[in-house]
Design a protein around this motif. Structure first.
Motif, PDB file in Angstrom:
ATOM      1  N   GLY A   1       0.825  -1.214   0.000  1.00  0.00           N
ATOM      2  CA  GLY A   1       0.000   0.000   0.000  1.00  0.00           C
ATOM      3  C   GLY A   1       0.855   1.258   0.000  1.00  0.00           C
ATOM      4  N   VAL A   2       1.926   1.254   0.784  1.00  0.00           N
ATOM      5  CA  VAL A   2       2.857   2.392   0.820  1.00  0.00           C
ATOM      6  C   VAL A   2       3.434   2.648  -0.568  1.00  0.00           C
ATOM      7  N   LEU A   3       3.918   1.586  -1.213  1.00  0.00           N
ATOM      8  CA  LEU A   3       4.530   1.727  -2.531  1.00  0.00           C
ATOM      9  C   LEU A   3       3.517   2.200  -3.572  1.00  0.00           C
ATOM     10  N   GLN A   4       2.299   1.684  -3.503  1.00  0.00           N
ATOM     11  CA  GLN A   4       1.264   2.128  -4.444  1.00  0.00           C
ATOM     12  C   GLN A   4       1.007   3.624  -4.284  1.00  0.00           C
ATOM     13  N   TYR A   5       0.917   4.081  -3.052  1.00  0.00           N
ATOM     14  CA  TYR A   5       0.668   5.506  -2.799  1.00  0.00           C
ATOM     15  C   TYR A   5       1.853   6.353  -3.267  1.00  0.00           C
ATOM     16  N   ILE A   6       3.076   5.890  -2.983  1.00  0.00           N
ATOM     17  CA  ILE A   6       4.273   6.635  -3.395  1.00  0.00           C
ATOM     18  C   ILE A   6       4.294   6.805  -4.911  1.00  0.00           C
ATOM     19  N   MET A   7       4.021   5.728  -5.652  1.00  0.00           N
ATOM     20  CA  MET A   7       4.071   5.804  -7.116  1.00  0.00           C
ATOM     21  C   MET A   7       2.988   6.734  -7.655  1.00  0.00           C
ATOM     22  N   GLU A   8       1.816   6.722  -7.037  1.00  0.00           N
ATOM     23  CA  GLU A   8       0.748   7.643  -7.453  1.00  0.00           C
ATOM     24  C   GLU A   8       1.154   9.094  -7.195  1.00  0.00           C
TER      25      GLU A   8
END
Length: 443
Positions: free
Chosen positions: A254-261
């Motif tokens: 979830g952290v990585l998904q948010y960072i990429m967005e």
């Protein structure tokens, strides 16, 4: 009597203000550093560098009240002029100069051409001249993207009910043990620079349930490789009341998904400048440690040499395997052998030779280590005894288990390594603002 009652609006405007407002045809005041000067005779282009980017200013002989010969690269200036639309200029506008006021002048010419698109110098030169080389647009873009990674990490965890903490870096004993610690004389007491905030973030789970920290950690490893630093930034979180270590992996996803967005939305300029394609993190595969070794051994005809750990070449091959088979740049490798994990790692009840832990590999490089921790007092004492450890050495840490702890787990992400892989750099020093390695203590 004078009082300070807050920030006053300045006369000078920024790039964002010009882009967002109706400034075309209007006079503005702007400040910045002289990035480069292109003298065409009666007309010259003075390019200013600001935190937001470049601004093209047009100097015209007989109109601009200033002697162009007295202007040098890296002068700090304040200019006055009229905003004109110009598609070919950065941001689609330029400033037709009327006045230039020099705020400061460099004492010497630049040792490297920071206004060039690429610094065609060695890494050693870039690092030795770091205060100057960071002024290059591409160099500083790396660390804007790194800012976005940390910002995304913080923002997402706040949204998930985490509390930010700040733990000491001068400690009595390192969390990881071993000899790779920087020793200190702390008022005639033995101390060390912290290898990890592990003990403290676990302690704070008993206070806030979910905690995180972005802070430096120190490893006295005498490695002079492209992937090691002696001081790096660790993005840590620890979460209580988990059902298993899979909850920690899901939170990191979830952290990585948010960072990429966030990077795609707010850092597009820097991503485009460096030619970065963001990885797909919608789904991240997970594979057991022993199975990962078998897969790459079978596919790439590589003999398994070390059954207890992954060699750098194996990590690269695992990354290659999951890219080829599943088109994923990331892979979770789970259930590392207990022999190679710290004493606080929870052993797998199904097979105590392995732990409920994981690493996250990004393009074949370990960027995260995490897992579930032992939370039972008797269980952690038993494991320490099995390893010949003295509980008195870490009595303050063991206090948290003596007085009750929930099931919990967490991880640490190496910020510089994550940035290195994201930007496809070949050396982790490229993504450390002021790297500390076995030879470098300055600048």
């Amino acid at each position: 009597m004078e009082f300070v009652d807050g920030v006053k609006k300045k006369e000078a405007v920024g790039i964002a203000e010009i882009l967002e407002g109706d400034y075309t045809g209007k006079r503005v005041r702007l400040n910045g550093a002289v990035h480069t000067i292109r003298d065409m005779g009666d007309v010259a282009f003075v390019i200013l560098r600001k935190a937001e980017g470049l601004v093209q200013c047009v100097y015209e002989e007989g109109i601009t009240k200033f002697d162009l010969k007295s202007l040098k690269e890296e002068c700090a200036v304040e200019v006055m002029g009229t905003v004109k639309a110009e598609e070919r200029a950065p941001h689609g506008f330029e400033i037709r100069l009327e006045e230039i006021r020099v705020l400061s002048q460099p004492a010497e010419p630049l040792p490297i051409p920071v206004s060039k698109w690429k610094l065609n110098t060695s890494l050693e030169t870039k690092l030795a001249l770091r205060p100057v080389s960071l002024r290059n647009l591409r160099e500083r873009a790396k660390f804007k993207i790194q800012e976005g990674i940390v910002r995304g990490f913080r923002d997402y965890l706040f949204s998930q009910g985490f509390t930010e903490i700040h733990t000491p870096k001068i400690v009595a004993r390192g969390a990881e043990g071993g000899s790779n610690v920087f020793k200190l004389d702390y008022f005639n007491k033995k101390a060390e620079l912290g290898q990890s905030p592990q003990f403290y973030k676990q302690t704070m789970v008993g206070v806030y349930d979910r905690v995180f920290e972005a802070a430096p950690v120190f490893r006295a490893e005498k490695h002079n490789t492209t992937r090691h630093l002696n001081e790096y930034t660790s993005l840590d979180f620890e979460m209580g009341y988990i059902d298993g270590f899979e909850d920690v992996m899901a939170m990191e996803t979830g952290v990585l998904q948010y960072i990429m967005e966030l990077l795609a939305r707010d850092y597009k300029k820097e991503l485009d400048m460096l030619g970065v394609t963001l990885p797909d993190v919608s789904r991240i595969p997970a594979v057991r440690f022993d199975r990962a070794k078998e897969l790459v051994s079978e596919k790439y005809n590589r003999k398994i040499r070390n059954p207890y750990d992954l060699e750098p070449e194996e990590e690269l091959l695992i990354g290659r395997y999951f890219k080829e088979e599943y088109d994923s740049d990331f892979v979770f490798v789970t259930h590392y052998p207990s022999k190679k994990r710290p004493f606080y790692a929870m052993d797998d009840p199904a097979d105590p030779k392995f732990t409920l832990s994981f690493d996250l590999l990004f393009k074949g490089l370990e960027v995260t280590t995490g897992g579930q921790r032992i939370h039972d007092y008797k269980e952690i004492l038993a494991k320490m005894e099995k390893r010949g450890m003295n509980p008195e050495d870490i009595a303050s840490y063991l206090m948290i288990f003596k007085y009750g702890m929930p099931p919990h787990g967490g991880l640490g992400i190496g910020l510089e390594r994550l940035t290195m892989r994201l930007l496809d750099e070949q050396n982790v020093r490229e993504t450390a603002m002021f790297p500390r390695d076995v030879t470098r203590l300055e600048p």
